[in-house]
Scaffold this motif. Sequence first.
Motif, PDB file in Angstrom:
ATOM      1  N   VAL A  59      58.052 -36.260  23.996  1.00 27.19           N
ATOM      2  CA  VAL A  59      58.068 -37.594  23.397  1.00 27.19           C
ATOM      3  C   VAL A  59      57.659 -38.600  24.473  1.00 27.19           C
ATOM      4  O   VAL A  59      58.384 -38.814  25.442  1.00 27.19           O
ATOM      5  CB  VAL A  59      59.467 -37.939  22.850  1.00 27.19           C
ATOM      6  CG1 VAL A  59      59.491 -39.361  22.299  1.00 27.19           C
ATOM      7  CG2 VAL A  59      59.870 -36.932  21.773  1.00 27.19           C
ATOM      8  N   TYR A  60      56.481 -39.213  24.295  1.00 22.17           N
ATOM      9  CA  TYR A  60      55.932 -40.133  25.299  1.00 22.17           C
ATOM     10  C   TYR A  60      55.951 -41.572  24.794  1.00 22.17           C
ATOM     11  O   TYR A  60      55.760 -41.846  23.598  1.00 22.17           O
ATOM     12  CB  TYR A  60      54.484 -39.775  25.628  1.00 22.17           C
ATOM     13  CG  TYR A  60      54.299 -38.454  26.325  1.00 22.17           C
ATOM     14  CD1 TYR A  60      54.565 -38.304  27.681  1.00 22.17           C
ATOM     15  CD2 TYR A  60      53.833 -37.341  25.622  1.00 22.17           C
ATOM     16  CE1 TYR A  60      54.384 -37.092  28.322  1.00 22.17           C
ATOM     17  CE2 TYR A  60      53.645 -36.119  26.255  1.00 22.17           C
ATOM     18  CZ  TYR A  60      53.925 -36.001  27.603  1.00 22.17           C
ATOM     19  OH  TYR A  60      53.754 -34.792  28.233  1.00 22.17           O
ATOM     20  N   LEU A  61      56.148 -42.485  25.762  1.00 20.10           N
ATOM     21  CA  LEU A  61      56.016 -43.920  25.523  1.00 20.10           C
ATOM     22  C   LEU A  61      55.124 -44.487  26.615  1.00 20.10           C
ATOM     23  O   LEU A  61      55.344 -44.231  27.800  1.00 20.10           O
ATOM     24  CB  LEU A  61      57.385 -44.601  25.558  1.00 20.10           C
ATOM     25  CG  LEU A  61      57.378 -46.133  25.479  1.00 20.10           C
ATOM     26  CD1 LEU A  61      56.928 -46.594  24.093  1.00 20.10           C
ATOM     27  CD2 LEU A  61      58.753 -46.714  25.805  1.00 20.10           C
ATOM     28  N   LEU A  62      54.116 -45.248  26.205  1.00 20.22           N
ATOM     29  CA  LEU A  62      53.147 -45.790  27.162  1.00 20.22           C
ATOM     30  C   LEU A  62      52.995 -47.286  26.953  1.00 20.22           C
ATOM     31  O   LEU A  62      52.781 -47.747  25.825  1.00 20.22           O
ATOM     32  CB  LEU A  62      51.785 -45.108  26.973  1.00 20.22           C
ATOM     33  CG  LEU A  62      50.602 -45.698  27.735  1.00 20.22           C
ATOM     34  CD1 LEU A  62      50.803 -45.597  29.245  1.00 20.22           C
ATOM     35  CD2 LEU A  62      49.299 -45.013  27.319  1.00 20.22           C
ATOM     36  N   LEU A  95      52.898 -39.633  21.229  1.00 19.81           N
ATOM     37  CA  LEU A  95      52.793 -40.760  22.159  1.00 19.81           C
ATOM     38  C   LEU A  95      52.695 -42.048  21.366  1.00 19.81           C
ATOM     39  O   LEU A  95      51.880 -42.154  20.433  1.00 19.81           O
ATOM     40  CB  LEU A  95      51.569 -40.601  23.062  1.00 19.81           C
ATOM     41  CG  LEU A  95      51.336 -41.701  24.120  1.00 19.81           C
ATOM     42  CD1 LEU A  95      50.721 -41.111  25.385  1.00 19.81           C
ATOM     43  CD2 LEU A  95      50.406 -42.804  23.587  1.00 19.81           C
ATOM     44  N   PHE A  96      53.521 -43.020  21.752  1.00 23.36           N
ATOM     45  CA  PHE A  96      53.432 -44.356  21.164  1.00 23.36           C
ATOM     46  C   PHE A  96      52.948 -45.316  22.239  1.00 23.36           C
ATOM     47  O   PHE A  96      53.551 -45.424  23.301  1.00 23.36           O
ATOM     48  CB  PHE A  96      54.783 -44.820  20.620  1.00 23.36           C
ATOM     49  CG  PHE A  96      54.702 -46.140  19.898  1.00 23.36           C
ATOM     50  CD1 PHE A  96      54.113 -46.223  18.648  1.00 23.36           C
ATOM     51  CD2 PHE A  96      55.206 -47.301  20.469  1.00 23.36           C
ATOM     52  CE1 PHE A  96      54.033 -47.432  17.976  1.00 23.36           C
ATOM     53  CE2 PHE A  96      55.136 -48.514  19.820  1.00 23.36           C
ATOM     54  CZ  PHE A  96      54.545 -48.585  18.556  1.00 23.36           C
ATOM     55  N   LEU A  97      51.856 -46.000  21.952  1.00 18.73           N
ATOM     56  CA  LEU A  97      51.210 -46.911  22.900  1.00 18.73           C
ATOM     57  C   LEU A  97      51.479 -48.358  22.518  1.00 18.73           C
ATOM     58  O   LEU A  97      51.325 -48.744  21.353  1.00 18.73           O
ATOM     59  CB  LEU A  97      49.701 -46.661  22.914  1.00 18.73           C
ATOM     60  CG  LEU A  97      48.829 -47.741  23.565  1.00 18.73           C
ATOM     61  CD1 LEU A  97      49.074 -47.803  25.061  1.00 18.73           C
ATOM     62  CD2 LEU A  97      47.358 -47.509  23.265  1.00 18.73           C
ATOM     63  N   TYR A 105      49.007 -51.521  19.072  1.00 15.86           N
ATOM     64  CA  TYR A 105      49.921 -50.372  19.083  1.00 15.86           C
ATOM     65  C   TYR A 105      49.268 -49.218  18.316  1.00 15.86           C
ATOM     66  O   TYR A 105      48.383 -49.430  17.471  1.00 15.86           O
ATOM     67  CB  TYR A 105      51.263 -50.721  18.437  1.00 15.86           C
ATOM     68  CG  TYR A 105      51.193 -50.830  16.925  1.00 15.86           C
ATOM     69  CD1 TYR A 105      51.400 -49.715  16.103  1.00 15.86           C
ATOM     70  CD2 TYR A 105      50.911 -52.045  16.302  1.00 15.86           C
ATOM     71  CE1 TYR A 105      51.310 -49.802  14.722  1.00 15.86           C
ATOM     72  CE2 TYR A 105      50.822 -52.141  14.930  1.00 15.86           C
ATOM     73  CZ  TYR A 105      51.027 -51.024  14.138  1.00 15.86           C
ATOM     74  OH  TYR A 105      50.931 -51.118  12.780  1.00 15.86           O
ATOM     75  N   VAL A 106      49.722 -48.006  18.618  1.00 16.84           N
ATOM     76  CA  VAL A 106      49.243 -46.834  17.889  1.00 16.84           C
ATOM     77  C   VAL A 106      50.167 -45.662  18.199  1.00 16.84           C
ATOM     78  O   VAL A 106      50.823 -45.631  19.253  1.00 16.84           O
ATOM     79  CB  VAL A 106      47.787 -46.475  18.266  1.00 16.84           C
ATOM     80  CG1 VAL A 106      47.707 -45.876  19.674  1.00 16.84           C
ATOM     81  CG2 VAL A 106      47.172 -45.512  17.253  1.00 16.84           C
ATOM     82  N   THR A 107      50.235 -44.722  17.280  1.00 18.76           N
ATOM     83  CA  THR A 107      50.953 -43.468  17.481  1.00 18.76           C
ATOM     84  C   THR A 107      49.950 -42.324  17.373  1.00 18.76           C
ATOM     85  O   THR A 107      49.162 -42.291  16.423  1.00 18.76           O
ATOM     86  CB  THR A 107      52.046 -43.256  16.415  1.00 18.76           C
ATOM     87  OG1 THR A 107      52.895 -44.392  16.371  1.00 18.76           O
ATOM     88  CG2 THR A 107      52.870 -42.004  16.719  1.00 18.76           C
ATOM     89  N   ILE A 108      49.969 -41.406  18.344  1.00 19.11           N
ATOM     90  CA  ILE A 108      49.140 -40.213  18.246  1.00 19.11           C
ATOM     91  C   ILE A 108      50.015 -38.982  18.459  1.00 19.11           C
ATOM     92  O   ILE A 108      51.033 -39.040  19.142  1.00 19.11           O
ATOM     93  CB  ILE A 108      47.976 -40.211  19.269  1.00 19.11           C
ATOM     94  CG1 ILE A 108      48.506 -40.234  20.708  1.00 19.11           C
ATOM     95  CG2 ILE A 108      47.017 -41.365  19.012  1.00 19.11           C
ATOM     96  CD1 ILE A 108      47.429 -39.975  21.754  1.00 19.11           C
TER      97      ILE A 108
END
Length: 263
Positions: A59-62, A95-97, A105-108
């Motif tokens: 689970v990533y957050l950027l 990943l949520f940017l 914003y975007v989720t991939i």
Amino acid sequence: MKKKLFSLLTALVLCLFCALPAFAEMPLVMDTYELFKPEATAELEQKAQDASAGHGVNVYLLTVADIGGQNVREFAKDWYRDYDLGYGEGKSGILFLIALDSRDYVTITYGGGVTAFTDYRIAQIEDKIVPMLSDGTYYKASDTYIEMCADTLDFYADKGAPLDSGNDPAKGWIKWVFVFVIPLAVASIVCGIFYAQMKTANEQTHANAYMPAEGLALSVVEDTYTHTTETERYDPVKDDNSSSSSGSSTDSDGFGGSSGGKF
């Protein structure tokens, strides 16, 4: 003495080479914008590690300043590939940017993350956290994102199927509200109105009081049976797994997620 020193130096070099992969591994919370204080970043990192542990999906957050005029989804995909993100050989992750200056914003998702996070669930996550981003409550939004990811992965592990429109526990409560609560409330209101209008009704203690003054008149009613009509209609068995789930969509590069937007 020299031989022992050489052996010691060799052992130290080997230890350093063995440790290099651990130092090279990217954190789960990549706050390049320095949006959070170090202690807040550390808290989010620990929560992301706890959410990812045992599920085979990172689970990533950027956070970044902007995306430089690039499409937000392509920017996130390039970052994911350039920094070799994802768990295991399948590079599984979500990943949520957040681009603070350009307010994108975007989720991939990728690998096992595509399976675990359906389009339905990703829409739920974004619907929850994007208003928080608009309000400027960035830590709350980030914490909520990680928490919802943890719940999603736990659900997948417990049920053996990803959380989707057909098996969302939250929708069960909504169904009961429409089936029972709302009709009961409407019926109560109607009965209350009728009761309030019964101002002239008086309780009678004798049956004769309910008889009309001219007496009771009975008429003859006859029912004549003619025929019976039967209609047969084929009702196929519904497959809940296929008809009630939206699943996960992917692009030509194998990435799932959303198209992103502005907050």
